[in-house]
Each structure stands twice: as structure tokens, then as C-alpha cells.
Design an enzyme around this catalytic site. Structure first.
Site, PDB file in Angstrom:
ATOM      1  N   ARG A  84       0.839  -1.211   0.000  1.00 46.80           N
ATOM      2  CA  ARG A  84       0.000   0.000   0.000  1.00 46.80           C
ATOM      3  C   ARG A  84       0.870   1.255   0.000  1.00 46.80           C
ATOM      4  O   ARG A  84       0.514   2.281  -0.585  1.00 46.80           O
ATOM      5  CB  ARG A  84      -0.975  -0.002   1.197  1.00 46.80           C
ATOM      6  CG  ARG A  84      -1.774   1.291   1.304  1.00 46.80           C
ATOM      7  CD  ARG A  84      -3.104   1.165   2.052  1.00 46.80           C
ATOM      8  NE  ARG A  84      -3.033   0.405   3.285  1.00 46.80           N
ATOM      9  CZ  ARG A  84      -2.444   0.827   4.421  1.00 46.80           C
ATOM     10  NH1 ARG A  84      -1.869   2.011   4.479  1.00 46.80           N
ATOM     11  NH2 ARG A  84      -2.443   0.063   5.494  1.00 46.80           N
ATOM     12  N   TYR A  96     -15.617  16.829 -15.800  1.00 46.27           N
ATOM     13  CA  TYR A  96     -15.996  15.434 -15.617  1.00 46.27           C
ATOM     14  C   TYR A  96     -16.995  15.337 -14.459  1.00 46.27           C
ATOM     15  O   TYR A  96     -16.700  15.769 -13.348  1.00 46.27           O
ATOM     16  CB  TYR A  96     -14.752  14.582 -15.335  1.00 46.27           C
ATOM     17  CG  TYR A  96     -15.114  13.152 -15.117  1.00 46.27           C
ATOM     18  CD1 TYR A  96     -15.577  12.371 -16.179  1.00 46.27           C
ATOM     19  CD2 TYR A  96     -15.067  12.586 -13.860  1.00 46.27           C
ATOM     20  CE1 TYR A  96     -15.964  11.067 -15.978  1.00 46.27           C
ATOM     21  CE2 TYR A  96     -15.445  11.271 -13.654  1.00 46.27           C
ATOM     22  CZ  TYR A  96     -15.893  10.522 -14.710  1.00 46.27           C
ATOM     23  OH  TYR A  96     -16.278   9.228 -14.509  1.00 46.27           O
ATOM     24  N   LYS A 145      -8.096   5.999 -19.366  1.00 44.92           N
ATOM     25  CA  LYS A 145      -8.386   6.466 -20.718  1.00 44.92           C
ATOM     26  C   LYS A 145      -7.179   6.262 -21.638  1.00 44.92           C
ATOM     27  O   LYS A 145      -6.797   5.133 -21.872  1.00 44.92           O
ATOM     28  CB  LYS A 145      -8.852   7.933 -20.655  1.00 44.92           C
ATOM     29  CG  LYS A 145      -9.873   8.197 -19.537  1.00 44.92           C
ATOM     30  CD  LYS A 145     -11.192   7.457 -19.722  1.00 44.92           C
ATOM     31  CE  LYS A 145     -12.089   7.484 -18.494  1.00 44.92           C
ATOM     32  NZ  LYS A 145     -12.419   8.807 -17.977  1.00 44.92           N
TER      33      LYS A 145
HETATM   34  C1  LIG Z   1     -12.868   9.326 -16.804  1.00 46.07           C
HETATM   35  C2  LIG Z   1     -12.450  10.652 -16.382  1.00 46.07           C
HETATM   36  C3  LIG Z   1     -12.192  10.920 -15.027  1.00 46.07           C
HETATM   37  C4  LIG Z   1     -12.405   9.896 -13.939  1.00 46.07           C
HETATM   38  O1  LIG Z   1     -11.531   8.813 -14.042  1.00 46.07           O
HETATM   39  P1  LIG Z   1     -11.876   7.324 -13.560  1.00 46.07           P
HETATM   40  O2  LIG Z   1     -10.655   6.570 -13.925  1.00 46.07           O
HETATM   41  O3  LIG Z   1     -13.112   6.902 -14.293  1.00 46.07           O
HETATM   42  O4  LIG Z   1     -12.125   7.373 -12.096  1.00 46.07           O
HETATM   43  C5  LIG Z   1     -11.746  12.195 -14.703  1.00 46.07           C
HETATM   44  N1  LIG Z   1     -11.591  13.156 -15.625  1.00 46.07           N
HETATM   45  C6  LIG Z   1     -11.845  12.933 -16.925  1.00 46.07           C
HETATM   46  C7  LIG Z   1     -11.635  14.047 -17.902  1.00 46.07           C
HETATM   47  C8  LIG Z   1     -12.288  11.683 -17.348  1.00 46.07           C
HETATM   48  O5  LIG Z   1     -12.548  11.479 -18.637  1.00 46.07           O
END
Ligand SMILES: *Cc1c(COP(=O)(O)O)cnc(C)c1O
Length: 367
Positions: free
Chosen positions: A42, A94, A190
Site C-alpha cells: 500500500r 468530468y 483512458k
Molecule cells: C474518466 C475521467 C475521469 C475519472 O476517471 P476514472 O478513472 O473513471 O475514475 C476524470 N476526468 C476525466 C476528464 C475523465 O474522462
């Protein structure tokens, strides 16, 4: 090392005497005392350290911290602030992070949502207790652009940190720290992951100051850390990041032009288009415009849904940044209070052949 080279080589920490070409996964949660590097997973783990070293280099940062999701990364920034601090956040952001500010942290932190592309409005939003300015550029889902240099200057004058959600741009096309930001945030779910199979988040810092130490404390004690397997997979994905981003941006640029000229389309949002209100700022701070765009279908929600239902290669699904193209009518996902137009379709342009994508869109948009 240039970006393509460091993406391949900076995430390998090889200590194995067999000298494998790729760092193995260390699944151990605990390490013998006195080894000088790791104690408990952790707190740190060899695969996470490799990933964090790589992420820091990608964003020209002094250090990076990896989290189990993008949301966990953003929350760590907010949790590192003193209770009662005021945050200036974007009106288009977001929605999961907006919910943290509006609902989870209500009563602990103060927040004002402003149009970050309006510098006057940003300047006017500062209060004596403003400690953090949060920008997201390009923003989700309207692809709004904020001028990172100008907002950084304002934040610095007022003694606030500037954090930038750089998820849409990726470190290939935009490096907020070089433009004056203090903290960079990514949903590595992403583009960094790139294959729609890893959930993760990351923070990068301009310097290892007291605020960063506090963020590290939240990471360790809060415990929202990624697994050794996930960090290994991310290091593996990042090796192709630069080439994937070039492909995404090339496809998205041509698709945005195609959609702009289509009779069934009311408006296209893509920072690479000359018609984008902040195209010049985008061009001054990004070396490419990315693979995300959104557009308004002429008509209403039902017309937009009809287009989505006719597409073959664009899967109707949330998320973005993977090799596969995705579409989503964001207003349907963001719920009844959303300001996102009902006829807006967000597109994550994938790496399929451009002609297949264009043919698919042309067919789906035909009246
Ligand atoms: C998806 C996304 C997030 C959140 O990320 P997670 O990995 O889904 O928790 C934050 N900001 C943007 C611009 C995103 O596209």
C-alpha cells in the site's frame, strides 16, 4: 530521451539477476525489513514505483503518484486541502469529480463553478480562502479550452495551487506543468491505458512541496492504490502511447471536418477546428488536438439516439481513450440536472481505419 523513447524505457526497474527485458510483476504485499526500498505494497511496490517514475517523466514533473482510479486521484488533491478551503472549478467538467465537490465534500470544502475560458470570471471568483484552481482542458464533454498559462498566472498571484485534469489531451499533446500548473491529474483508465481494460488514476507534481507530501499521505493512508498487475499493464500500455495518440488525433481531425460539413449536424466541438472559439489558445498549448470530439445532431435526444443506434463500429458505451471507437449521448448519463445539450453525442475516436469510421458515420447520419 524524447517522449517515444522514454515511454518505452523509463518504466523498467530491473533488479532480477536473469536480466529480463521487461520488469516482472511483484505480487508480494510485504517485503523483508531492511531492504531499503519497499515495506508494504500500500505504501510502495516495485511495479508502482516504475509506473510513477515513468509518469513523472511524461509530464516533466518532479514526482508522480498512481491511484486506483482517476476519481481517487482527484479526491486525494481535495483531501490534501485544509477544511474550509475554497476551490474554483470549471462549469464544464468530468461529472464524477463535480459530484465529489458538490456532494461528498459539502460542508468540508467550498466550491464555485466558473467558465474557465472566461479569464475575467476566473479572476473575480478568488476569495481570501481560495487554495486551489482546478481546470480541465479540453473539457468533458464540450471540449472547452482554458488558457493554462493565464490561469496559472492568476492562481500564482493569489497564492493558490493550479491543478489540471489533462486526461483528454494526454501527456503527448499537452504538458500543463510546462505551462505553469502545479499538479497534473490523469484518469489513466483512458489514453494512458488505451485498451479499455485498466482502471487507474495519476497525479504529477511540479515540486515535492508540503502540499505534495500531504497528497502522498492521502495516497498511502487513504489506500486507493492500484494493484501490481494494473501498474504493470499501464507501463506496458504507455510504450505505444505516442503512436496511439497520433492515430487518434489524425482520425479525429478528419472526422471533425466531415461532421462540420454534414447537413444533419448542427455543431461540432473539436479544438482542432478553426471554428472552435479557443482554437488559437489550444494551438498555443497543445501539440495535437487529441481524439475526443462531440457534436450536436440536428433535432432532439431521440434524433441523436437514432444516429447512435445505426452505428456499427462506434460502440454506445461510456469512457474514452481506447483503441475502439465509442459514442455516448452524455446528457442521458449525466442525469436530469445536466447542462449538457440533449442532442450532444460525444465521440472517442478510435484507431480503426479512417474510411470505415467515415462510412459508418455517413450511413448513420443519412436521413
Ligand atoms: C474518466 C475521467 C475521469 C475519472 O476517471 P476514472 O478513472 O473513471 O475514475 C476524470 N476526468 C476525466 C476528464 C475523465 O474522462
Amino acid at each position: 530521451m524524447r517522449l517515444e523513447t522514454l515511454s518505452i524505457h523509463a518504466g523498467n526497474i530491473i533488479t532480477d539477476t536473469n536480466r529480463p527485458a521487461v520488469q516482472p510483476i511483484t505480487t508480494a504485499t510485504t517485503f523483508e525489513h531492511g531492504n531499503g526500498a519497499h515495506m508494504y505494497t500500500r505504501a510502495s511496490n516495485p511495479n508502482r514505483t516504475a509506473l510513477e517514475t515513468l509518469l513523472a517523466k511524461l509530464e516533466h514533473a518532479e514526482d508522480a503518484a498512481a491511484f486506483s482510479s482517476g476519481n481517487a486521484a482527484a479526491l486525494a488533491v481535495f483531501q490534501a486541502l485544509e477544511p474550509g478551503s475554497h476551490i474554483i472549478a470549471p462549469d464544464d467538467m468530468y461529472h464524477g469529480i463535480r459530484k465529489q465537490l458538490e456532494e461528498m465534500l459539502r460542508g468540508i470544502l467550498e466550491v464555485d463553478f466558473v467558465d474557465m475560458s472566461d479569464l475575467q470570471a476566473v479572476g473575480d471568483a478568488f476569495k481570501s480562502n481560495t487554495r486551489l484552481v482546478w481546470v480541465e482542458t479540453p473539457s468533458n464533454p464540450l471540449l472547452k479550452i482554458s488558457d493554462i498559462r493565464a490561469v496559472a498566472k492568476l492562481a500564482k498571484e493569489k497564492g493558490a495551487w493550479l491543478a489540471c485534469d489533462n486526461t483528454f489531451a494526454s501527456p503527448v499533446f499537452q504538458n500543463p506543468i510546462l505551462l505553469g500548473a502545479d499538479i497534473v491529474m490523469h484518469s489513466s483508465t483512458k489514453y494512458l491505458g488505451g485498451h479499455s481494460d485498466i482502471l487507474g488514476g495519476a497525479l504529477m507534481t511540479r515540486s515535492k512541496n508540503a502540499f505534495w507530501e500531504r497528497i502522498r499521505f492521502v495516497q498511502h493512508v487513504g489506500g486507493a492504490v492500484p494493484s501490481p498487475f494494473d501498474t504493470y499493464l499501464l507501463v506496458r500500455s504507455i510504450k505505444t502511447l505516442a503512436y496511439r495518440m497520433k492515430g487518434h488525433a489524425e482520425n479525429a481531425g478528419i472526422i471533425s471536418e466531415f461532421l462540420s460539413q454534414h447537413a444533419s449536424v448542427e455543431r461540432v466541438f473539436y479544438p482542432g477546428l478553426k471554428s472552435h472559439p479557443n482554437h488559437a489558445i489550444a494551438a498555443s498549448q497543445m501539440s495535437g488536438f487529441g481524439g475526443m470530439l462531440s457534436f450536436l445532431v440536428k433535432g432532439d435526444a431521440a434524433d441523436a439516439d437514432a444516429v447512435i443506434s445505426k452505428l456499427h463500429y462506434f460502440t454506445n458505451a461510456t469512457s474514452l481513450g481506447g483503441v475502439e471507437s465509442l459514442v455516448e449521448r452524455r446528457a442521458a448519463v449525466e442525469g436530469p440536472n445536466t447542462k449538457t445539450p440533449q442532442n450532444l453525442i460525444r465521440v472517442s475516436v478510435g484507431l480503426e481505419h479512417l474510411d470505415d469510421l467515415l462510412e459508418d458515420l455517413a450511413e448513420a447520419l443519412q436521413k
